[in-house]
Motif scaffolding. Sequence first.
Motif, PDB file in Angstrom:
ATOM      1  N   VAL A   1       0.919  -1.474   0.241  1.00 37.22           N
ATOM      2  CA  VAL A   1       0.123  -0.081   0.145  1.00 37.22           C
ATOM      3  C   VAL A   1       0.627   1.174   0.182  1.00 37.22           C
ATOM      4  O   VAL A   1       0.667   2.240  -0.923  1.00 37.22           O
ATOM      5  N   ILE A   2       1.526   1.117   0.942  1.00 41.07           N
ATOM      6  CA  ILE A   2       2.405   1.965   0.460  1.00 41.07           C
ATOM      7  C   ILE A   2       3.611   2.593  -0.405  1.00 41.07           C
ATOM      8  O   ILE A   2       3.714   3.853  -0.810  1.00 41.07           O
TER       9      ILE A   2
ATOM     10  N   PHE B   1       1.126   4.181  -2.544  1.00 46.64           N
ATOM     11  CA  PHE B   1       1.377   5.595  -2.152  1.00 46.64           C
ATOM     12  C   PHE B   1       2.039   6.595  -3.196  1.00 46.64           C
ATOM     13  O   PHE B   1       1.612   7.875  -4.112  1.00 46.64           O
ATOM     14  N   TRP B   2       3.037   6.457  -2.768  1.00 45.88           N
ATOM     15  CA  TRP B   2       4.346   6.385  -3.901  1.00 45.88           C
ATOM     16  C   TRP B   2       4.381   6.580  -4.835  1.00 45.88           C
ATOM     17  O   TRP B   2       4.771   7.866  -5.569  1.00 45.88           O
TER      18      TRP B   2
ATOM     19  N   ILE C   1       1.810   7.254  -7.141  1.00 44.50           N
ATOM     20  CA  ILE C   1       0.109   7.741  -6.981  1.00 44.50           C
ATOM     21  C   ILE C   1       1.019   9.363  -6.937  1.00 44.50           C
ATOM     22  O   ILE C   1       1.059  10.133  -7.591  1.00 44.50           O
ATOM     23  N   HIS C   2       1.623   9.467  -5.913  1.00 43.22           N
ATOM     24  CA  HIS C   2       2.462  10.655  -5.596  1.00 43.22           C
ATOM     25  C   HIS C   2       3.452  11.053  -6.943  1.00 43.22           C
ATOM     26  O   HIS C   2       3.489  12.474  -7.357  1.00 43.22           O
TER      27      HIS C   2
ATOM     28  N   TYR D   1       6.478  28.726   1.791  1.00 45.52           N
ATOM     29  CA  TYR D   1       6.154  29.180   2.745  1.00 45.52           C
ATOM     30  C   TYR D   1       6.398  31.283   2.362  1.00 45.52           C
ATOM     31  O   TYR D   1       5.318  31.968   2.977  1.00 45.52           O
TER      32      TYR D   1
ATOM     33  N   ILE E   1       8.874  21.069  -1.190  1.00 43.05           N
ATOM     34  CA  ILE E   1       7.758  20.796  -0.447  1.00 43.05           C
ATOM     35  C   ILE E   1       6.791  21.820  -1.231  1.00 43.05           C
ATOM     36  O   ILE E   1       7.149  23.192  -1.398  1.00 43.05           O
ATOM     37  N   PHE E   2       5.185  20.961  -0.884  1.00 41.67           N
ATOM     38  CA  PHE E   2       4.797  22.373  -2.032  1.00 41.67           C
ATOM     39  C   PHE E   2       4.987  22.693  -3.615  1.00 41.67           C
ATOM     40  O   PHE E   2       5.306  23.996  -3.683  1.00 41.67           O
TER      41      PHE E   2
ATOM     42  N   SER F   1      -0.612  27.000   5.944  1.00 45.14           N
ATOM     43  CA  SER F   1       0.067  26.313   5.205  1.00 45.14           C
ATOM     44  C   SER F   1      -0.122  26.714   3.469  1.00 45.14           C
ATOM     45  O   SER F   1      -1.002  26.859   2.744  1.00 45.14           O
TER      46      SER F   1
ATOM     47  N   ASP G   1       0.193  24.478   1.502  1.00 43.75           N
ATOM     48  CA  ASP G   1      -0.966  23.865   0.525  1.00 43.75           C
ATOM     49  C   ASP G   1      -2.655  24.653   0.698  1.00 43.75           C
ATOM     50  O   ASP G   1      -3.320  23.388  -0.519  1.00 43.75           O
TER      51      ASP G   1
ATOM     52  N   SER H   1       2.785  21.223   9.620  1.00 43.72           N
ATOM     53  CA  SER H   1       2.402  22.912   9.940  1.00 43.72           C
ATOM     54  C   SER H   1       1.494  22.554   8.992  1.00 43.72           C
ATOM     55  O   SER H   1       0.441  23.575   8.365  1.00 43.72           O
ATOM     56  N   SER H   2       0.991  21.375   8.449  1.00 42.37           N
ATOM     57  CA  SER H   2      -0.379  20.999   7.234  1.00 42.37           C
ATOM     58  C   SER H   2      -1.569  21.519   7.672  1.00 42.37           C
ATOM     59  O   SER H   2      -1.748  21.006   8.939  1.00 42.37           O
TER      60      SER H   2
ATOM     61  N   VAL I   1      -0.959   8.157   6.886  1.00 42.80           N
ATOM     62  CA  VAL I   1       0.017   8.347   5.381  1.00 42.80           C
ATOM     63  C   VAL I   1      -0.289   7.979   4.704  1.00 42.80           C
ATOM     64  O   VAL I   1       1.408   8.980   3.255  1.00 42.80           O
TER      65      VAL I   1
ATOM     66  N   ILE J   1       2.157  11.434   2.124  1.00 45.26           N
ATOM     67  CA  ILE J   1       2.743  10.132   0.554  1.00 45.26           C
ATOM     68  C   ILE J   1       2.041  10.893  -0.520  1.00 45.26           C
ATOM     69  O   ILE J   1       3.099  12.100  -1.110  1.00 45.26           O
ATOM     70  N   VAL J   2       1.365  11.295  -0.328  1.00 45.19           N
ATOM     71  CA  VAL J   2       0.392  11.318  -1.637  1.00 45.19           C
ATOM     72  C   VAL J   2       0.052  12.941  -1.674  1.00 45.19           C
ATOM     73  O   VAL J   2       0.532  13.931  -2.622  1.00 45.19           O
TER      74      VAL J   2
ATOM     75  N   LEU K   1       1.258  15.464   0.152  1.00 44.99           N
ATOM     76  CA  LEU K   1       2.397  16.240   1.109  1.00 44.99           C
ATOM     77  C   LEU K   1       3.671  16.282   0.291  1.00 44.99           C
ATOM     78  O   LEU K   1       4.548  16.535  -0.106  1.00 44.99           O
TER      79      LEU K   1
END
Lengths: 280, 138
Positions: free
Chosen positions: A36-37, A40-41, A43-44, A115, A146-147, A217, A219, B47-48, B98, B102-103, B105
């Motif tokens: 599953v993990i 997820f990666w 999909i990311h 940020y 990130i973001f 944030s 996001d 912080s999300s 999780v 992962i997806v 963030l």
Amino acid sequence: MSARRPVRKGAPLRKPVAGTPGWVMPAAVVAGIAVVIAAFWVIHWYTTPLAPPPPPTQSETQVVLETITSLPASEFDSVGQGSANNLIKPVSGTRLVGSTGKPEVFYLGAEYCPYCAAERWPLIIALSRFGTFSGLETTTSSSTDIFPNTVTFTFRNAKYASQYIDFVSVETLDRDQKTLQSPTAAEQQLVTKYDTSGSIPFIDFANQYASTGATYSPDTIGGMSWRAVADALKQPDSTQAKAIVGSANLITAAICKATGDQPATVCSSATIQNLEKTLK
Amino acid sequence: MSRLQLSALLVSLAGIAVSAYLTVLHYAGVIPGCPVTGPINCEAVLSSSYAVIGGTAVPTSAAGIVWFGVSALLWTRPAGRAHLVWSGVGLATVLYLVFIEIVRLGVICLWCTATHVLVVAIVLIALASRPATNTARE
């Protein structure tokens, strides 16, 4: 001689049936979690944007800027602090004044920083209540941080005029982390003194208040275009308005404290007065 | 108390400790120490907007305290169906969190991962301790 085995009283009539070994189920669960993990990666990896959104045209940029710098007072009052995280802390030091003798708001950030990208929206909105910007350009945060590709503006060529405050900005690196601007020795002293964590964005409000980090944030505006963010800000109930307009109200309150509540048209509203009390 | 039961109890107490630490830091406005390298970034996760329970100011770690607390209470008794059900709830929540890390963030928080590992450990203990159902008598 009988083929049947003798049966002892009290003993099981049949041996326990051999079932699945006890370790199989936990091992299967661990393997399932790993799969599953890994999914997820994958999909990311497939859903992470690789390229920044196309920049808006000059006229589109103008529309966005006009939208966010002319929000009605009712919008600010309706949102209040919204969902903004109050990171503005009181500091002590010699009052920071700009080249014209007015209280100075000093910003240190970088274009790659998500940020900073997030915080520029409320900073521009708040400062536009005290004066006028020119030369603001659209940009996005780094595609690899990130973001990624958070839509924003840059202060690199911006000019600001106000009869109440001076605004000085330093964008240290561009979105590819190449050197862009450097703080002066005096500005670096402010950073060293008040931004002890070394995080950006750093904002100094006339040495009366300072904040480090984003008050919401990134996001919150992830995947949105400049126009979509601007449109969302017109709706006080939107997630984006609660975060960005709420942050702008906090910044406005800090600036009002620095200007002695000038101009009254901005600083005397009940919303700003209440937020000033939360700044202590 | 069996060895597995004691292990699960200790893991639950460790989970309470980590969750309480994260909750205290959340209310203090402090991000826990954590390396920022590659896909590891505690600050980005904590912080999300997902660091709080939807629509409230309550940190997700507070729910962790509750889950591990109930787990600790359950494991003072011999393993049964309730332990499996509660572990299943924990595992589902961990997988959701999780997924967010992962997806949504694209980064992992090491402190959060520590609590996730503790939940999975309790799940495995619950499975290993489950009542036997595959023996029969004539």
